[in-house]
Scaffold this motif. Structure first.
Motif, PDB file in Angstrom:
ATOM      1  N   ASN A 180       0.808  -1.222   0.000  1.00 55.42           N
ATOM      2  CA  ASN A 180       0.000   0.000   0.000  1.00 55.42           C
ATOM      3  C   ASN A 180       0.838   1.268   0.000  1.00 55.42           C
ATOM      4  O   ASN A 180       0.355   2.331  -0.403  1.00 55.42           O
ATOM      5  N   GLY A 181       2.099   1.173   0.430  1.00 56.47           N
ATOM      6  CA  GLY A 181       2.914   2.384   0.513  1.00 56.47           C
ATOM      7  C   GLY A 181       4.164   2.357  -0.323  1.00 56.47           C
ATOM      8  O   GLY A 181       5.070   3.174  -0.125  1.00 56.47           O
ATOM      9  N   LYS A 182       4.216   1.437  -1.271  1.00 55.98           N
ATOM     10  CA  LYS A 182       5.462   1.219  -2.015  1.00 55.98           C
ATOM     11  C   LYS A 182       5.901   2.438  -2.806  1.00 55.98           C
ATOM     12  O   LYS A 182       7.100   2.711  -2.935  1.00 55.98           O
ATOM     13  N   GLU A 183       4.961   3.195  -3.330  1.00 59.36           N
ATOM     14  CA  GLU A 183       5.327   4.327  -4.180  1.00 59.36           C
ATOM     15  C   GLU A 183       6.027   5.428  -3.398  1.00 59.36           C
ATOM     16  O   GLU A 183       6.768   6.229  -3.975  1.00 59.36           O
ATOM     17  N   ILE A 184       5.795   5.478  -2.091  1.00 61.34           N
ATOM     18  CA  ILE A 184       6.421   6.531  -1.280  1.00 61.34           C
ATOM     19  C   ILE A 184       7.252   5.922  -0.153  1.00 61.34           C
ATOM     20  O   ILE A 184       7.491   6.566   0.865  1.00 61.34           O
ATOM     21  N   PHE A 185       7.698   4.688  -0.332  1.00 62.73           N
ATOM     22  CA  PHE A 185       8.385   3.998   0.764  1.00 62.73           C
ATOM     23  C   PHE A 185       9.683   4.718   1.106  1.00 62.73           C
ATOM     24  O   PHE A 185      10.478   5.070   0.230  1.00 62.73           O
ATOM     25  N   ASN A 186       9.896   4.936   2.408  1.00 59.23           N
ATOM     26  CA  ASN A 186      11.098   5.604   2.890  1.00 59.23           C
ATOM     27  C   ASN A 186      11.375   5.132   4.320  1.00 59.23           C
ATOM     28  O   ASN A 186      10.743   4.174   4.793  1.00 59.23           O
ATOM     29  N   ILE A 187      12.269   5.791   5.003  1.00 61.42           N
ATOM     30  CA  ILE A 187      12.615   5.382   6.362  1.00 61.42           C
ATOM     31  C   ILE A 187      11.409   5.495   7.286  1.00 61.42           C
ATOM     32  O   ILE A 187      11.143   4.598   8.109  1.00 61.42           O
ATOM     33  N   ALA A 188      10.656   6.575   7.153  1.00 64.23           N
ATOM     34  CA  ALA A 188       9.489   6.771   8.021  1.00 64.23           C
ATOM     35  C   ALA A 188       8.444   5.680   7.804  1.00 64.23           C
ATOM     36  O   ALA A 188       7.889   5.133   8.775  1.00 64.23           O
ATOM     37  N   THR A 189       8.160   5.342   6.543  1.00 63.64           N
ATOM     38  CA  THR A 189       7.167   4.294   6.300  1.00 63.64           C
ATOM     39  C   THR A 189       7.704   2.937   6.723  1.00 63.64           C
ATOM     40  O   THR A 189       6.945   2.064   7.144  1.00 63.64           O
ATOM     41  N   GLY A 190       9.017   2.751   6.628  1.00 65.04           N
ATOM     42  CA  GLY A 190       9.624   1.521   7.124  1.00 65.04           C
ATOM     43  C   GLY A 190       9.427   1.357   8.616  1.00 65.04           C
ATOM     44  O   GLY A 190       9.078   0.273   9.112  1.00 65.04           O
ATOM     45  N   PHE A 191       9.626   2.431   9.367  1.00 62.44           N
ATOM     46  CA  PHE A 191       9.398   2.370  10.809  1.00 62.44           C
ATOM     47  C   PHE A 191       7.914   2.183  11.123  1.00 62.44           C
ATOM     48  O   PHE A 191       7.565   1.494  12.092  1.00 62.44           O
ATOM     49  N   ASN A 192       7.031   2.763  10.319  1.00 56.67           N
ATOM     50  CA  ASN A 192       5.604   2.529  10.531  1.00 56.67           C
ATOM     51  C   ASN A 192       5.262   1.053  10.361  1.00 56.67           C
ATOM     52  O   ASN A 192       4.447   0.496  11.114  1.00 56.67           O
ATOM     53  N   LEU A 193       5.878   0.411   9.381  1.00 54.22           N
ATOM     54  CA  LEU A 193       5.683  -1.032   9.195  1.00 54.22           C
ATOM     55  C   LEU A 193       6.142  -1.784  10.436  1.00 54.22           C
ATOM     56  O   LEU A 193       5.454  -2.702  10.916  1.00 54.22           O
ATOM     57  N   LEU A 194       7.306  -1.419  10.955  1.00 58.14           N
ATOM     58  CA  LEU A 194       7.824  -2.098  12.141  1.00 58.14           C
ATOM     59  C   LEU A 194       6.933  -1.851  13.357  1.00 58.14           C
ATOM     60  O   LEU A 194       6.763  -2.738  14.203  1.00 58.14           O
ATOM     61  N   LYS A 195       6.349  -0.666  13.452  1.00 65.18           N
ATOM     62  CA  LYS A 195       5.389  -0.395  14.530  1.00 65.18           C
ATOM     63  C   LYS A 195       4.189  -1.332  14.426  1.00 65.18           C
ATOM     64  O   LYS A 195       3.668  -1.819  15.436  1.00 65.18           O
ATOM     65  N   GLU A 196       3.738  -1.570  13.206  1.00 66.98           N
ATOM     66  CA  GLU A 196       2.558  -2.417  13.001  1.00 66.98           C
ATOM     67  C   GLU A 196       2.827  -3.873  13.372  1.00 66.98           C
ATOM     68  O   GLU A 196       1.893  -4.613  13.683  1.00 66.98           O
ATOM     69  N   THR A 197       4.076  -4.282  13.327  1.00 65.27           N
ATOM     70  CA  THR A 197       4.415  -5.680  13.586  1.00 65.27           C
ATOM     71  C   THR A 197       5.195  -5.862  14.888  1.00 65.27           C
ATOM     72  O   THR A 197       5.689  -6.953  15.164  1.00 65.27           O
ATOM     73  N   VAL A 198       5.304  -4.803  15.680  1.00 67.70           N
ATOM     74  CA  VAL A 198       6.054  -4.871  16.925  1.00 67.70           C
ATOM     75  C   VAL A 198       5.329  -5.787  17.914  1.00 67.70           C
ATOM     76  O   VAL A 198       4.113  -5.956  17.871  1.00 67.70           O
ATOM     77  N   GLN A 199       6.093  -6.400  18.814  1.00 69.06           N
ATOM     78  CA  GLN A 199       5.531  -7.235  19.869  1.00 69.06           C
ATOM     79  C   GLN A 199       5.917  -6.633  21.222  1.00 69.06           C
ATOM     80  O   GLN A 199       7.099  -6.534  21.535  1.00 69.06           O
ATOM     81  N   GLN A 200       4.912  -6.257  21.999  1.00 68.80           N
ATOM     82  CA  GLN A 200       5.150  -5.636  23.301  1.00 68.80           C
ATOM     83  C   GLN A 200       4.941  -6.603  24.452  1.00 68.80           C
ATOM     84  O   GLN A 200       5.277  -6.292  25.592  1.00 68.80           O
ATOM     85  N   SER A 201       4.384  -7.761  24.188  1.00 70.61           N
ATOM     86  CA  SER A 201       4.093  -8.715  25.251  1.00 70.61           C
ATOM     87  C   SER A 201       4.458 -10.117  24.781  1.00 70.61           C
ATOM     88  O   SER A 201       4.959 -10.305  23.667  1.00 70.61           O
TER      89      SER A 201
END
Length: 268
Positions: A180-201
């Motif tokens: 969904n974000g490939k056309e504007i993929f950058n460091i910020a969108t990369g970190f957003n991806l990692l936020k979406e898949t982060v595990q806190q517990s």
């Protein structure tokens, strides 16, 4: 358990959430061109993933074991930690990896079962799964790859929404985020991806999240699943420094001795 990805556009973006039980973890600089992340197990530090100044990245993610690739010795039989050392030291080039994999059987080290994403510049990304089929991005119809903790080669013919196994939920989220974000993929969108898949517990909370930009020879990372403070490492200076979200400017020269993540947590 870990989530990793490689996206090849005008620039290459390689990212990973390093998920593991609480323990000492440190970052070291081996020589002047290998950045390694080591985790402590039984009093010894072992590599979890690494990258080098030439732009090569390799990780070691848990995957369900199969008996055929238990550790063994033999002609043209290479355990995956040797492949890790050979690649990051530059003794094996990414351009020659396909031939190397075709001519050698990759096996696991004793008592561990892993698979690996190996990625670099110029659309060079491979998934190495001992005992299963190895994959490379040129055999796919896309310009990115994602790896979590199920055997990707067993699912490669499935629609991404139907993949099965450990980490399939994180795989689906990462795949959709990139698509969904490939056309504007950058460091910020990369970190957003990692936020979406982060595990806190759970048993495997995220200890470190990183984005590697090979063309810049830089690594951007955060700690403990919190993305307000961003650190930067540069192969140009061999320094770790505070980049965003800090009160003070902090930096240190990285060496073979390394720095514990717990030390970096103290930066304000």
């Amino acid at each position: 358990m870990c989530t990793s990805f490689a996206v090849h556009l005008d620039k290459t973006f390689i990212g990973m959430n390093f998920d593991i039980s609480r323990r000492p973890i440190k970052i070291i600089l081996l020589g002047e061109d290998q950045l390694l992340v080591l985790q402590n197990d039984g009093g010894q530090f072992y590599p979890a993933f690494g990258l080098n100044s030439s732009g090569t990245f390799m990780n070691l993610l848990m995957v369900d074991p199969i008996e055929e690739v238990n550790y063994r010795r033999g002609k043209n039989c290479v355990h995956i930690m040797m492949l890790f050392d050979e690649l990051l030291s530059g003794r094996i080039k990414l351009s020659g990896l396909k031939d190397y994999l075709d001519n050698n059987a990759i096996v696991n080290v004793p008592n561990h079962s892993v698979h690996s994403m190996i990625a670099g510049k110029n659309r060079e990304t491979y998934i190495v799964e001992p005992g299963r089929n190895n994959l490379n991005i040129n055999s796919s119809n896309r310009d990115f790859m994602v790896l979590t903790n199920f055997p990707l080669s067993d699912n490669i013919d499935n629609d991404y929404r139907n993949v099965k196994g450990p980490g399939n939920d994180r795989y689906i989220k990462a795949y959709e985020s990139i698509t969904n974000g490939k056309e504007i993929f950058n460091i910020a969108t990369g970190f957003n991806l990692l936020k979406e898949t982060v595990q806190q517990s759970g048993d495997y909370p995220t200890q470190l999240s990183m984005i590697f930009t090979p063309e810049e020879s830089k690594v951007y990372f955060t700690l403990n699943g919190y993305f307000t403070k961003v650190f930067e490492f540069s192969f140009i200076t061999n320094q770790v420094q505070s980049l965003e979200g800090f009160i003070s400017n902090n930096s240190l020269m990285l060496s073979k001795k390394g720095v514990l993540l717990s030390e970096l947590e103290g930066w304000e």
